[in-house]
Design an enzyme around this catalytic site. Structure first.
Site, short mmCIF file in Angstrom:
data_model
loop_
_atom_site.label_atom_id
_atom_site.label_comp_id
_atom_site.label_asym_id
_atom_site.label_seq_id
_atom_site.Cartn_x
_atom_site.Cartn_y
_atom_site.Cartn_z
N ARG A 93 0.81 -1.22 0.00
CA ARG A 93 0.00 0.00 0.00
C ARG A 93 0.84 1.27 0.00
NH1 ARG A 93 -5.06 0.24 1.28
NH2 ARG A 93 -4.61 2.32 2.05
N CYS A 117 -7.29 -4.26 2.74
CA CYS A 117 -6.31 -5.26 3.12
C CYS A 117 -6.76 -5.91 4.41
CB CYS A 117 -4.92 -4.66 3.24
SG CYS A 117 -4.69 -3.71 4.71
N ARG A 122 -9.07 0.67 4.19
CA ARG A 122 -8.01 1.67 4.25
C ARG A 122 -8.15 2.66 3.10
NH1 ARG A 122 -2.37 -1.19 5.66
NH2 ARG A 122 -1.78 0.94 6.19
N PRO A 123 -9.01 3.64 3.28
CA PRO A 123 -9.21 4.62 2.20
C PRO A 123 -8.00 5.55 2.06
CG PRO A 123 -10.41 5.29 4.16
CD PRO A 123 -9.78 3.96 4.48
N ILE A 124 -7.95 6.29 0.94
CA ILE A 124 -6.90 7.31 0.80
C ILE A 124 -7.54 8.68 0.54
CG2 ILE A 124 -5.01 5.77 0.10
CD1 ILE A 124 -5.53 6.75 -2.82
N ASP A 125 -8.79 8.84 1.02
CA ASP A 125 -9.49 10.10 0.78
C ASP A 125 -8.72 11.32 1.31
OD1 ASP A 125 -10.15 8.74 3.24
OD2 ASP A 125 -11.58 10.33 3.66
N LEU A 126 -8.05 11.16 2.46
CA LEU A 126 -7.34 12.31 3.04
C LEU A 126 -6.16 12.71 2.15
CD1 LEU A 126 -7.45 11.18 6.78
CD2 LEU A 126 -8.72 13.09 5.78
N ASP A 310 0.52 -0.84 15.36
CA ASP A 310 1.43 -1.86 14.81
C ASP A 310 2.05 -2.75 15.89
OD1 ASP A 310 0.90 -1.00 12.27
OD2 ASP A 310 2.82 -0.01 11.93
N ARG A 402 7.97 -8.84 4.65
CA ARG A 402 7.74 -7.48 4.17
C ARG A 402 8.31 -6.46 5.15
NH1 ARG A 402 2.20 -6.09 4.27
NH2 ARG A 402 3.24 -4.12 4.08
C1 UD1 Z 1 0.90 3.88 8.38
C2 UD1 Z 1 1.90 2.77 8.59
C3 UD1 Z 1 1.22 1.56 9.20
C4 UD1 Z 1 0.50 1.96 10.47
C5 UD1 Z 1 -0.43 3.14 10.23
C6 UD1 Z 1 -1.03 3.70 11.51
C7 UD1 Z 1 3.45 3.11 6.77
C8 UD1 Z 1 4.01 2.64 5.48
N1 UD1 Z 1 2.45 2.42 7.30
O1 UD1 Z 1 -0.07 3.39 7.46
O2 UD1 Z 1 2.22 0.60 9.49
O3 UD1 Z 1 -0.28 0.87 10.94
O4 UD1 Z 1 0.30 4.23 9.61
O5 UD1 Z 1 -0.05 4.09 12.39
O6 UD1 Z 1 3.92 4.08 7.35
N2 UD1 Z 1 -7.54 6.83 6.90
C9 UD1 Z 1 -8.62 7.47 6.33
N3 UD1 Z 1 -8.42 8.15 5.17
C10 UD1 Z 1 -7.19 8.24 4.57
C11 UD1 Z 1 -6.11 7.60 5.17
C12 UD1 Z 1 -6.31 6.89 6.33
O7 UD1 Z 1 -9.72 7.41 6.86
O8 UD1 Z 1 -7.08 8.88 3.53
C13 UD1 Z 1 -7.72 6.05 8.14
C14 UD1 Z 1 -7.23 4.62 8.03
O9 UD1 Z 1 -8.23 3.77 7.49
C15 UD1 Z 1 -6.89 4.29 9.47
C16 UD1 Z 1 -6.34 5.62 9.98
O10 UD1 Z 1 -6.87 6.63 9.12
O11 UD1 Z 1 -8.06 3.97 10.17
C17 UD1 Z 1 -4.83 5.72 9.99
O12 UD1 Z 1 -4.34 5.34 8.72
P1 UD1 Z 1 -2.97 5.89 8.13
O13 UD1 Z 1 -2.22 6.66 9.18
O14 UD1 Z 1 -3.20 6.57 6.84
O15 UD1 Z 1 -2.19 4.55 7.83
P2 UD1 Z 1 -1.06 4.40 6.76
O16 UD1 Z 1 -0.38 5.71 6.58
O17 UD1 Z 1 -1.59 3.71 5.56
#
Ligand code: UD1
Length: 438
Positions: A93, A117, A122-126, A310, A402
């Site tokens: 991701r 996953c 795990r959206p990427i809207d933000l 984590d 990984r």
């Molecule tokens: C990173 C870490 C991962 C860790 C996670 C939380 C990396 C490569 N991975 O993942 O190991 O478990 O931080 O500490 O650094 N969310 C939204 N919208 C978004 C993005 C996230 O709602 O656009 C939500 C996610 O679903 C989750 C929360 O925000 O519930 C935190 O996610 P995020 O901090 O983005 O996780 P990653 O950056 O993917």
């Protein structure tokens, strides 16, 4: 396919070192797309995720060279392709970290959507809202994010969502904003050490970033960035996993080359449980769990500086071996509980209620064949195997590879009976020999 076979019951003792941080290395590698000239990263862990991103950067026109001593050199030599295909993004991701840098430097990016996953939705809207606030045109086309912008403009952006601030979202927007015109303010920014490390790295390349590590990060856009040299910070999640390995086996283990200040919440939890924890310097911690009596605990996994999500699964394995009722709530990934079922197959007693698991400690875990479902869940199963009675075989350890550099060698050096083997070689029935009582 490889598996890990573990014969449980050996208290770990000695000294082991933490590797460089995977989660710090990945966004830094992606940010090399922003720079002119070569960048040298030191202490890069040799992990499948790092290789996957190296492959993606090669596809995106970078010359990527690795050496045995953990040095990685990355230089953009060609900018004609700005597309990250599903084949690589689906494996990892964090590939989404190339989106901001590509957009800022090349004005265009097409990155396959990462999808869900095992640890939940795990959206990427933000990420996308942040980049559009900087002026990018973003659309979702055939399962990919297609983003374009002639020149990004500084703006006010928020990175906080319903489950806290997004870590890689903050990294993506912060990297993109380094080359935007004017000033960007990221509010509700993630405060994780990996974000601070990325800001320091980008500043070493010539960016102007202030406030990383607080909830507001300010970035003044610059005309260009140049390659630099940088050493990756210690992996706090790997370090925590090793410390819990010492504790769960009732051993006495020192972990070196870590950063104590990044681990405060985890050390506090271990100490609250009754493990003797001593920070012998700012980069070394000894845990002693020999002869201690332990207390159950209520823990919540939250954004930094709290207990990391984590480490949730690894703590759950440990709490499963402590008499009394503990509970763990995961406020970051509320569905991250697939490991409970596998731990229960090893004799644990864990029940899930929404984003909370209730753990009733058992006198001993029992070895069996278990299946890893994600990276940190794999680590939890290995930890459980280290203390379980008899033999544990952990399958699907490609998840573990990984994110953990030579984990079995590190554990073996401090006494663990653990070996990697081909799945076909461990098909014989699991031994039930009594080797341990927890
Ligand atoms: C990173 C870490 C991962 C860790 C996670 C939380 C990396 C490569 N991975 O993942 O190991 O478990 O931080 O500490 O650094 N969310 C939204 N919208 C978004 C993005 C996230 O709602 O656009 C939500 C996610 O679903 C989750 C929360 O925000 O519930 C935190 O996610 P995020 O901090 O983005 O996780 P990653 O950056 O993917």
């Amino acid at each position: 396919m490889d598996v890990l076979r573990i014969r449980g019951g050996v208290p770990l003792s000695g000294v082991v070192s933490a590797s460089g941080s995977k989660n710090a290395a990945l966004p830094m590698m992606a940010s090399c797309l922003l720079a002119e000239g070569p960048t040298i990263l030191e202490r890069v862990p040799n992990l499948v995720d790092v290789q996957t991103l190296g492959q993606l950067l090669t596809d995106l026109g970078c010359a990527v060279r690795t050496s045995q001593d953990g040095t990685l050199s990355i230089e953009v030599v060609e900018e004609s392709s700005s597309e990250a295909e599903y084949e690589l993004v689906r494996k990892m991701r964090a590939s989404v970290c190339v989106l901001g840098p590509l957009l800022a430097k090349r004005g265009f990016a097409r990155v396959s959507l990462p999808g869900g996953c095992q640890i939940g939705h795990r959206p990427i809207d933000l990420h996308l809202q942040g980049l559009s606030a900087l002026g990018a045109d973003i659309e979702i086309r055939n399962g990919s994010v297609v983003a374009s912008a002639q020149k990004l403009r500084g703006a006010r952006v928020t990175m906080s969502g319903p489950f806290g601030s997004s870590v890689t979202g903050t990294c993506n927007v912060m990297s993109a904003a380094t080359l935007a015109h004017g000033k960007t303010s990221i509010e509700g920014a993630a405060q994780e050490p990996e974000v601070v490390a990325l800001a320091e790295f980008l500043n070493a390349m010539g960016a102007k970033i202030e406030g990383a590590g607080t909830e507001t990060i300010e970035i003044e856009g610059v005309e260009g960035l140049r390659g630099t040299e940088f050493t990756i910070i210690p992996d706090r999640i790997e370090a925590a996993t090793l410390l819990i390995a010492g504790a769960i086996t009732r051993g006495s283990l020192a972990v070196d080359d870590l950063c104590v200040s990044h681990l405060e919440a985890v050390l506090e939890v271990l100490s609250d449980i009754g493990v003797a924890v001593e920070a012998t310097s700012s980069s070394s911690v000894r845990v002693d769990a020999t002869g201690n009596s332990f207390r159950p605990l209520r823990v919540s996994a939250v954004p930094y500086p709290g207990v990391p999500t984590d480490v949730q699964a690894q703590l759950m394995a440990f709490l499963s071996t402590i008499r009394g009722q503990s509970s763990i709530r995961d406020q970051v990934f509320p569905d991250r509980f697939i490991h409970c079922a596998e731990l229960n197959r090893m004799g644990a007693s864990i029940q899930q209620f929404g984003n909370r698991a209730v753990i009733r400690g058992v006198d001993r875990l029992q070895g069996t064949h278990v299946m890893a479902s994600d990276l940190r869940a794999s680590a939890a199963l290995v930890l459980a195997g280290l203390v379980a009675q008899g033999e544990t075989v952990v399958r699907r350890i490609y998840h573990l590879d990984r994110g953990y550099e030579v984990l079995e060698s590190k554990l073996r050096c401090v006494g663990a009976d653990i070996e990697r083997m081909d799945a076909a070689d461990c098909m014989k029935p699991v031994q039930t020999e009594m080797r341990h009582s927890a």
